[in-house]
Scaffold this motif. Sequence first.
Motif, PDB file in Angstrom:
ATOM      1  N   ILE A  43       0.833  -1.211   0.000  1.00 48.07           N
ATOM      2  CA  ILE A  43       0.000   0.000   0.000  1.00 48.07           C
ATOM      3  C   ILE A  43       0.867   1.262   0.000  1.00 48.07           C
ATOM      4  N   GLU A  44       2.151   1.132   0.363  1.00 48.61           N
ATOM      5  CA  GLU A  44       3.056   2.288   0.318  1.00 48.61           C
ATOM      6  C   GLU A  44       3.270   2.759  -1.127  1.00 48.61           C
ATOM      7  N   VAL A  45       3.069   1.877  -2.106  1.00 45.44           N
ATOM      8  CA  VAL A  45       3.299   2.293  -3.502  1.00 45.44           C
ATOM      9  C   VAL A  45       2.303   3.377  -3.908  1.00 45.44           C
ATOM     10  N   PRO A  46       0.974   3.129  -3.830  1.00 45.08           N
ATOM     11  CA  PRO A  46       0.070   4.246  -4.142  1.00 45.08           C
ATOM     12  C   PRO A  46       0.176   5.390  -3.126  1.00 45.08           C
ATOM     13  N   GLU A  47       0.474   5.073  -1.878  1.00 43.68           N
ATOM     14  CA  GLU A  47       0.552   6.125  -0.851  1.00 43.68           C
ATOM     15  C   GLU A  47       1.655   7.134  -1.182  1.00 43.68           C
ATOM     16  N   LYS A  48       2.818   6.630  -1.634  1.00 46.61           N
ATOM     17  CA  LYS A  48       3.974   7.504  -1.853  1.00 46.61           C
ATOM     18  C   LYS A  48       4.141   7.911  -3.309  1.00 46.61           C
ATOM     19  N   LEU A  49       3.273   7.411  -4.174  1.00 44.03           N
ATOM     20  CA  LEU A  49       3.379   7.685  -5.605  1.00 44.03           C
ATOM     21  C   LEU A  49       3.357   9.197  -5.877  1.00 44.03           C
ATOM     22  N   GLU A  50       4.352   9.681  -6.600  1.00 40.65           N
ATOM     23  CA  GLU A  50       4.383  11.110  -6.946  1.00 40.65           C
ATOM     24  C   GLU A  50       4.043  11.341  -8.402  1.00 40.65           C
ATOM     25  N   ALA A  51       4.551  10.458  -9.265  1.00 35.20           N
ATOM     26  CA  ALA A  51       4.285  10.585 -10.699  1.00 35.20           C
ATOM     27  C   ALA A  51       4.268   9.184 -11.275  1.00 35.20           C
ATOM     28  N   VAL A  52       3.574   9.027 -12.385  1.00 34.71           N
ATOM     29  CA  VAL A  52       3.435   7.679 -12.943  1.00 34.71           C
ATOM     30  C   VAL A  52       3.343   7.754 -14.467  1.00 34.71           C
ATOM     31  N   ARG A  53       3.914   6.758 -15.128  1.00 33.45           N
ATOM     32  CA  ARG A  53       3.582   6.472 -16.523  1.00 33.45           C
ATOM     33  C   ARG A  53       3.085   5.037 -16.558  1.00 33.45           C
ATOM     34  N   MET A  54       1.901   4.846 -17.149  1.00 30.10           N
ATOM     35  CA  MET A  54       1.330   3.508 -17.302  1.00 30.10           C
ATOM     36  C   MET A  54       1.159   3.210 -18.779  1.00 30.10           C
ATOM     37  N   ASP A  55       1.601   2.026 -19.217  1.00 26.54           N
ATOM     38  CA  ASP A  55       1.361   1.534 -20.571  1.00 26.54           C
ATOM     39  C   ASP A  55       0.489   0.294 -20.495  1.00 26.54           C
ATOM     40  N   ILE A  56      -0.479   0.179 -21.397  1.00 28.73           N
ATOM     41  CA  ILE A  56      -1.333  -1.017 -21.458  1.00 28.73           C
ATOM     42  C   ILE A  56      -1.377  -1.531 -22.891  1.00 28.73           C
ATOM     43  N   ASN A  57      -1.250  -2.838 -23.058  1.00 28.90           N
ATOM     44  CA  ASN A  57      -1.510  -3.522 -24.338  1.00 28.90           C
ATOM     45  C   ASN A  57      -2.663  -4.493 -24.115  1.00 28.90           C
ATOM     46  N   PHE A  58      -3.704  -4.394 -24.927  1.00 26.53           N
ATOM     47  CA  PHE A  58      -4.785  -5.381 -24.881  1.00 26.53           C
ATOM     48  C   PHE A  58      -4.603  -6.378 -26.015  1.00 26.53           C
ATOM     49  N   LEU A  59      -4.666  -7.666 -25.691  1.00 22.82           N
ATOM     50  CA  LEU A  59      -4.455  -8.709 -26.694  1.00 22.82           C
ATOM     51  C   LEU A  59      -5.740  -9.487 -26.963  1.00 22.82           C
ATOM     52  N   ARG A  60      -6.420  -9.870 -25.900  1.00 24.06           N
ATOM     53  CA  ARG A  60      -7.678 -10.627 -26.000  1.00 24.06           C
ATOM     54  C   ARG A  60      -8.618 -10.111 -24.923  1.00 24.06           C
ATOM     55  N   GLU A  61      -9.910 -10.321 -25.130  1.00 30.65           N
ATOM     56  CA  GLU A  61     -10.886  -9.863 -24.151  1.00 30.65           C
ATOM     57  C   GLU A  61     -11.152 -10.948 -23.103  1.00 30.65           C
ATOM     58  N   ALA A  62     -11.515 -10.529 -21.905  1.00 32.11           N
ATOM     59  CA  ALA A  62     -11.952 -11.463 -20.857  1.00 32.11           C
ATOM     60  C   ALA A  62     -13.441 -11.270 -20.659  1.00 32.11           C
ATOM     61  N   LEU A  63     -14.160 -12.367 -20.497  1.00 33.52           N
ATOM     62  CA  LEU A  63     -15.611 -12.325 -20.379  1.00 33.52           C
ATOM     63  C   LEU A  63     -16.054 -12.826 -19.016  1.00 33.52           C
ATOM     64  N   TYR A  64     -17.312 -12.550 -18.706  1.00 31.55           N
ATOM     65  CA  TYR A  64     -17.912 -12.988 -17.446  1.00 31.55           C
ATOM     66  C   TYR A  64     -17.630 -14.467 -17.187  1.00 31.55           C
ATOM     67  N   GLY A  65     -17.159 -14.783 -15.988  1.00 29.18           N
ATOM     68  CA  GLY A  65     -16.929 -16.166 -15.587  1.00 29.18           C
ATOM     69  C   GLY A  65     -15.533 -16.672 -15.900  1.00 29.18           C
ATOM     70  N   ASP A  66     -14.766 -15.970 -16.752  1.00 29.03           N
ATOM     71  CA  ASP A  66     -13.394 -16.394 -17.050  1.00 29.03           C
ATOM     72  C   ASP A  66     -12.550 -16.351 -15.777  1.00 29.03           C
ATOM     73  N   LEU A  67     -11.682 -17.333 -15.657  1.00 27.22           N
ATOM     74  CA  LEU A  67     -10.765 -17.356 -14.514  1.00 27.22           C
ATOM     75  C   LEU A  67      -9.433 -16.756 -14.968  1.00 27.22           C
ATOM     76  N   LEU A  68      -9.068 -15.626 -14.393  1.00 26.90           N
ATOM     77  CA  LEU A  68      -7.853 -14.915 -14.786  1.00 26.90           C
ATOM     78  C   LEU A  68      -6.731 -15.221 -13.809  1.00 26.90           C
ATOM     79  N   SER A  69      -5.500 -15.254 -14.332  1.00 24.96           N
ATOM     80  CA  SER A  69      -4.362 -15.269 -13.423  1.00 24.96           C
ATOM     81  C   SER A  69      -3.469 -14.091 -13.773  1.00 24.96           C
ATOM     82  N   LEU A  70      -2.853 -13.541 -12.741  1.00 28.41           N
ATOM     83  CA  LEU A  70      -2.028 -12.343 -12.891  1.00 28.41           C
ATOM     84  C   LEU A  70      -0.585 -12.695 -12.543  1.00 28.41           C
TER      85      LEU A  70
END
Lengths: 241, 241
Positions: free
Chosen positions: A185-212
């Motif tokens: 929780i210290e990461v968002p607490e102390k965050l001063e600036a951020v760059r986020m990149d996202i790539n979407f490859l496939r969609e996830a639908l209701y009921g899909d089991l995701l792993s991160l």
Amino acid sequence: MEKSVFKCKVEPRNVDFTSRATVSSMCDIILYVAGRDAHNRGFGIQVLADKNFGWVLSRLCIELDYMPREYDEFTVHTWISDYNRLSSTRNFTLTDGAGREFGRAVTQWCMLDYDTRMPVDMKTLEKVHDGTIVDCPSPCERPRRLGAVKSEPILEHKVAYSDIDFNRHMNTMRYIDLIFDTMPIEVPEKLEAVRMDINFLREALYGDLLSLKGECSDTVRTYEFANEAGDALCRFAFEIR
Amino acid sequence: MEKSVFKCKVEPRNVDFTSRATVSSMCDIILYVAGRDAHNRGFGIQVLADKNFGWVLSRLCIELDYMPREYDEFTVHTWISDYNRLSSTRNFTLTDGAGREFGRAVTQWCMLDYDTRMPVDMKTLEKVHDGTIVDCPSPCERPRRLGAVKSEPILEHKVAYSDIDFNRHMNTMRYIDLIFDTMPIEVPEKLEAVRMDINFLREALYGDLLSLKGECSDTVRTYEFANEAGDALCRFAFEIR
């Protein structure tokens, strides 16, 4: 053609326990503005729905020099700078009340034919872009191509009712929330600036089991969601200062 | 004293896959209006923060005759009808564009002294309510007292970063989302009208491990969140048509 202008405000639902906007809610605001502008200019979801086409976000990056605070007002300028056969590039700048730029974003969108689930060649739809291009480059480096993440899974999540949008797809903001929930929780607490990149490859639908999966170096945190078959769904990179 | 009036709109982030507002987002709108009105009338969180007092929601009920659709506009009227030593009652009606009432809500608020974590006797703070009472009764049956739920746990959830608000408390809307995520998806899909009652007993904080019990009869679904010590945190009842 001029950039479109939207007045925005950090509402109570957008902030975390530090009373500053969360990364996911800033992303929500950007995507909301994209949807409103597409609608106002007549190439929004409603128009494309007649052809059973829809815009699908393929890549996004956002840079924030600081996180605005609850009730802060800011201005978003947005414009489409260019398109090719496969994708259309929409840009954003965020400026504070005094006109100082504190954030910027670039999004790349494909058009999907919902009948065939295939991308539509944008050149066959030139009218969609007629008069929509603003001759101004992207305000920052475009979304990076992110490679596979190879760690062990750090989280499993079954896509639930509250995760899905009107398309029954897992919502972009929920992916970001799930990632932040795995960070100290210290990461968002102390965050001063951020760059986020996202790539979407496939969609996830209701009921899909995701792993991160997640990897963390000195300079960047990278994440990948995969489905039960092991297919990568989307990848995220965060440079946090 | 007159009721306060707020114009509201169902935004894309408020809807589920049926393109209708979710129960949790209608609750979010109600609580947002409560916060704005308290702020506008000078007894909002900012004023109380000087004394280190704060409003805490103790009970809520909301009735919706139908779920409004994406981009629907509606009007919320809100007023405080009465208060006693322990709590202050704020009421709401929701009316559509033609002025027809389609929803109503009643919330009961305690004042908490953050130094002692004890309720403040509202009579010692009469000025807070000076000139705020509107002589109009609550628009529906007030929030019911909900009894213990005795089933086996149906869900465990550790309170995470994205669940908490500026107080580091578990957010009301996230409780509702977690409950709906345990229901068969046909329940929100086919929902035509709803009455929800909530009782808050104790707060949940970041890192707490919650368990959810649920019971379902022909007419009502009841739920209870408890902490690891087994203390009940809050109870919910849904009458869904």
